[in-house]
Design a protein around this motif. Structure first.
Motif, PDB file in Angstrom:
ATOM      1  N   LYS A   1     -56.351 -52.050 -14.510  1.00 39.92           N
ATOM      2  CA  LYS A   1     -56.278 -50.733 -15.177  1.00 39.92           C
ATOM      3  C   LYS A   1     -56.939 -50.785 -16.544  1.00 39.92           C
ATOM      4  O   LYS A   1     -57.740 -49.910 -16.905  1.00 39.92           O
ATOM      5  CB  LYS A   1     -54.812 -50.337 -15.330  1.00 39.92           C
ATOM      6  CG  LYS A   1     -54.561 -49.076 -16.166  1.00 39.92           C
ATOM      7  CD  LYS A   1     -55.115 -47.838 -15.496  1.00 39.92           C
ATOM      8  CE  LYS A   1     -54.646 -46.549 -16.157  1.00 39.92           C
ATOM      9  NZ  LYS A   1     -55.049 -46.412 -17.561  1.00 39.92           N
TER      10      LYS A   1
ATOM     11  N   ASP B   1     -60.361 -48.856 -17.696  1.00 39.50           N
ATOM     12  CA  ASP B   1     -60.393 -47.958 -18.855  1.00 39.50           C
ATOM     13  C   ASP B   1     -61.544 -48.311 -19.795  1.00 39.50           C
ATOM     14  O   ASP B   1     -62.217 -47.423 -20.338  1.00 39.50           O
ATOM     15  CB  ASP B   1     -59.067 -48.030 -19.619  1.00 39.50           C
ATOM     16  CG  ASP B   1     -57.933 -47.314 -18.899  1.00 39.50           C
ATOM     17  OD1 ASP B   1     -58.227 -46.499 -17.998  1.00 39.50           O
ATOM     18  OD2 ASP B   1     -56.761 -47.582 -19.219  1.00 39.50           O
TER      19      ASP B   1
ATOM     20  N   ASP C   1     -57.283 -38.990 -11.489  1.00 37.70           N
ATOM     21  CA  ASP C   1     -55.972 -38.936 -12.133  1.00 37.70           C
ATOM     22  C   ASP C   1     -56.048 -38.023 -13.350  1.00 37.70           C
ATOM     23  O   ASP C   1     -56.761 -38.319 -14.315  1.00 37.70           O
ATOM     24  CB  ASP C   1     -55.545 -40.348 -12.566  1.00 37.70           C
ATOM     25  CG  ASP C   1     -54.158 -40.378 -13.181  1.00 37.70           C
ATOM     26  OD1 ASP C   1     -53.542 -39.301 -13.362  1.00 37.70           O
ATOM     27  OD2 ASP C   1     -53.687 -41.488 -13.513  1.00 37.70           O
ATOM     28  N   PRO C   2     -55.319 -36.897 -13.350  1.00 33.60           N
ATOM     29  CA  PRO C   2     -55.381 -35.960 -14.479  1.00 33.60           C
ATOM     30  C   PRO C   2     -54.808 -36.535 -15.776  1.00 33.60           C
ATOM     31  O   PRO C   2     -55.065 -36.005 -16.859  1.00 33.60           O
ATOM     32  CB  PRO C   2     -54.546 -34.761 -14.003  1.00 33.60           C
ATOM     33  CG  PRO C   2     -53.618 -35.338 -12.973  1.00 33.60           C
ATOM     34  CD  PRO C   2     -54.382 -36.436 -12.312  1.00 33.60           C
ATOM     35  N   ASN C   3     -54.032 -37.606 -15.671  1.00 31.72           N
ATOM     36  CA  ASN C   3     -53.449 -38.220 -16.868  1.00 31.72           C
ATOM     37  C   ASN C   3     -54.396 -39.221 -17.541  1.00 31.72           C
ATOM     38  O   ASN C   3     -54.113 -39.692 -18.647  1.00 31.72           O
ATOM     39  CB  ASN C   3     -52.143 -38.937 -16.505  1.00 31.72           C
ATOM     40  CG  ASN C   3     -51.064 -37.971 -16.060  1.00 31.72           C
ATOM     41  OD1 ASN C   3     -50.880 -36.915 -16.651  1.00 31.72           O
ATOM     42  ND2 ASN C   3     -50.358 -38.317 -14.991  1.00 31.72           N
ATOM     43  N   GLU C   4     -55.492 -39.547 -16.877  1.00 30.36           N
ATOM     44  CA  GLU C   4     -56.440 -40.491 -17.461  1.00 30.36           C
ATOM     45  C   GLU C   4     -57.187 -39.836 -18.618  1.00 30.36           C
ATOM     46  O   GLU C   4     -57.585 -38.663 -18.537  1.00 30.36           O
ATOM     47  CB  GLU C   4     -57.427 -40.962 -16.393  1.00 30.36           C
ATOM     48  CG  GLU C   4     -58.337 -42.080 -16.857  1.00 30.36           C
ATOM     49  CD  GLU C   4     -59.196 -42.633 -15.737  1.00 30.36           C
ATOM     50  OE1 GLU C   4     -60.298 -43.131 -16.035  1.00 30.36           O
ATOM     51  OE2 GLU C   4     -58.760 -42.560 -14.571  1.00 30.36           O
ATOM     52  N   LYS C   5     -57.380 -40.571 -19.685  1.00 36.08           N
ATOM     53  CA  LYS C   5     -58.005 -40.028 -20.885  1.00 36.08           C
ATOM     54  C   LYS C   5     -59.526 -40.077 -20.776  1.00 36.08           C
ATOM     55  O   LYS C   5     -60.098 -41.076 -20.345  1.00 36.08           O
ATOM     56  CB  LYS C   5     -57.558 -40.798 -22.129  1.00 36.08           C
ATOM     57  CG  LYS C   5     -56.035 -40.854 -22.306  1.00 36.08           C
ATOM     58  CD  LYS C   5     -55.430 -39.469 -22.370  1.00 36.08           C
ATOM     59  CE  LYS C   5     -53.904 -39.530 -22.511  1.00 36.08           C
ATOM     60  NZ  LYS C   5     -53.283 -38.193 -22.420  1.00 36.08           N
TER      61      LYS C   5
ATOM     62  N   ARG D   1     -56.320 -34.911 -30.434  1.00 33.09           N
ATOM     63  CA  ARG D   1     -55.262 -35.249 -29.465  1.00 33.09           C
ATOM     64  C   ARG D   1     -55.391 -36.701 -29.009  1.00 33.09           C
ATOM     65  O   ARG D   1     -54.387 -37.419 -28.891  1.00 33.09           O
ATOM     66  CB  ARG D   1     -55.322 -34.302 -28.265  1.00 33.09           C
ATOM     67  CG  ARG D   1     -54.796 -32.907 -28.535  1.00 33.09           C
ATOM     68  CD  ARG D   1     -54.611 -32.127 -27.246  1.00 33.09           C
ATOM     69  NE  ARG D   1     -55.893 -31.707 -26.711  1.00 33.09           N
ATOM     70  CZ  ARG D   1     -56.470 -30.534 -26.968  1.00 33.09           C
ATOM     71  NH1 ARG D   1     -55.877 -29.675 -27.786  1.00 33.09           N
ATOM     72  NH2 ARG D   1     -57.621 -30.205 -26.429  1.00 33.09           N
TER      73      ARG D   1
ATOM     74  N   TYR E   1     -52.851 -39.951 -29.481  1.00 36.95           N
ATOM     75  CA  TYR E   1     -52.417 -40.734 -28.330  1.00 36.95           C
ATOM     76  C   TYR E   1     -52.701 -42.215 -28.523  1.00 36.95           C
ATOM     77  O   TYR E   1     -51.789 -43.057 -28.426  1.00 36.95           O
ATOM     78  CB  TYR E   1     -53.094 -40.233 -27.053  1.00 36.95           C
ATOM     79  CG  TYR E   1     -52.847 -41.113 -25.856  1.00 36.95           C
ATOM     80  CD1 TYR E   1     -51.623 -41.081 -25.195  1.00 36.95           C
ATOM     81  CD2 TYR E   1     -53.831 -41.998 -25.407  1.00 36.95           C
ATOM     82  CE1 TYR E   1     -51.371 -41.906 -24.107  1.00 36.95           C
ATOM     83  CE2 TYR E   1     -53.590 -42.826 -24.315  1.00 36.95           C
ATOM     84  CZ  TYR E   1     -52.363 -42.778 -23.669  1.00 36.95           C
ATOM     85  OH  TYR E   1     -52.121 -43.611 -22.607  1.00 36.95           O
TER      86      TYR E   1
ATOM     87  N   GLU F   1     -49.184 -43.481 -29.491  1.00 33.25           N
ATOM     88  CA  GLU F   1     -48.406 -43.368 -28.259  1.00 33.25           C
ATOM     89  C   GLU F   1     -48.636 -44.518 -27.278  1.00 33.25           C
ATOM     90  O   GLU F   1     -47.804 -44.743 -26.389  1.00 33.25           O
ATOM     91  CB  GLU F   1     -48.715 -42.025 -27.575  1.00 33.25           C
ATOM     92  CG  GLU F   1     -48.321 -40.819 -28.439  1.00 33.25           C
ATOM     93  CD  GLU F   1     -48.767 -39.506 -27.832  1.00 33.25           C
ATOM     94  OE1 GLU F   1     -48.933 -39.454 -26.596  1.00 33.25           O
ATOM     95  OE2 GLU F   1     -48.964 -38.534 -28.591  1.00 33.25           O
ATOM     96  N   THR F   2     -49.729 -45.224 -27.403  1.00 36.49           N
ATOM     97  CA  THR F   2     -49.974 -46.386 -26.537  1.00 36.49           C
ATOM     98  C   THR F   2     -49.189 -47.588 -27.062  1.00 36.49           C
ATOM     99  O   THR F   2     -48.674 -47.572 -28.182  1.00 36.49           O
ATOM    100  CB  THR F   2     -51.467 -46.738 -26.520  1.00 36.49           C
ATOM    101  OG1 THR F   2     -51.888 -47.052 -27.859  1.00 36.49           O
ATOM    102  CG2 THR F   2     -52.301 -45.575 -25.999  1.00 36.49           C
TER     103      THR F   2
END
Length: 239
Positions: free
Chosen positions: A154, A158, A190-194, A205, A209, A213-214
């Motif tokens: 993953k 990324d 995946d809609p959550n992927e940045k 935003r 994140y 947030e990570t």
């Protein structure tokens, strides 16, 4: 007498405004020329930057994508009950190669952040976050092999995606107006992927994140709090 004087005064007034208009026109032309020179210089810098970083982005994205895909195959084998020969040294070496490539890119854009401050900062934070995840995967051997592979795959995926995103943004900076076109934005399943796009609100935003947030962002926040606390205590001792 007044009649004789009036035409001369009118002539002077007309002459004054004519000269003023001419001076303002010359100033405007000069400023326009300076603006054109500045825009041309800016375009040259954007094109040169794209040329300089493209090879780094291509290399990093390629080796990260290769690592991610190879781990996906291994995960598939393991989840279907098949054995694989796990070589920890080889695993670590592949991750190390990606980490080194990430570092080269982040240092490169940090020294050129004036070109696009917010975009470059977000990209650095995104790559730092993936760098952190890859490093944690190497350090933590307490989790099972499948989970380690998933984490590494993953994070490496990324990295490849963020390299692609920055490449697209820099293409648009350098060539968008020349070709009257835009490089396509990555659209993950995946809609959550940045996805890093050069839009102020979206960059804000993403910055929130990646930097808060990570796991990487939370670690940095905690580190900063600890540093501030230590500094405050030291200051109190001296007062």
């Amino acid at each position: 007498m007044t009649r004789d004087f009036f035409p001369s005064l009118a002539t002077l007034v007309v002459a004054f405004f004519s000269i003023r208009f001419a001076v303002l026109h010359i100033k405007e032309q000069h400023q326009n020329a300076l603006n054109l020179q500045a825009e041309a210089r800016k375009k040259d810098i954007q094109i040169e930057l794209f040329k300089e970083i493209q090879e780094r982005l291509d290399h990093c994205g390629s080796i990260a994508f290769e690592l991610s895909n190879s781990l996906i195959f291994k995960i598939t084998y393991l989840e279907n009950g098949l054995n694989i020969n796990h070589d920890e040294a080889e695993f670590a070496n592949h991750i190390k190669t990606v980490l080194e490539s990430i570092t080269q890119i982040t240092i490169f854009i940090e020294y050129r952040e004036i070109v696009s401050p917010k975009l470059f900062r977000v990209t650095r934070s995104a790559l730092h976050s993936s760098h952190y995840e890859l490093l944690e995967t190497l350090k933590d051997r307490s989790i099972n092999l499948v989970e380690r592979y998933k984490m590494a795959s993953k994070a490496a995926g990324d990295v490849a995606s963020y390299c692609h995103d920055l490449n697209a943004c820099l293409q648009n900076h350098a060539f968008g107006d020349l070709f009257n076109n835009q490089a396509p934005i990555r659209k993950p399943i995946d809609p959550n992927e940045k996805v890093i796009i050069d839009d102020d609100k979206e960059l804000d935003r993403l910055l929130q994140y990646f930097e808060h947030e990570t796991r990487y962002g939370k670690m940095m926040d905690e580190t900063n709090r600890d540093v501030i606390e230590i500094f405050t205590r030291e200051q109190e001792k001296t007062t």
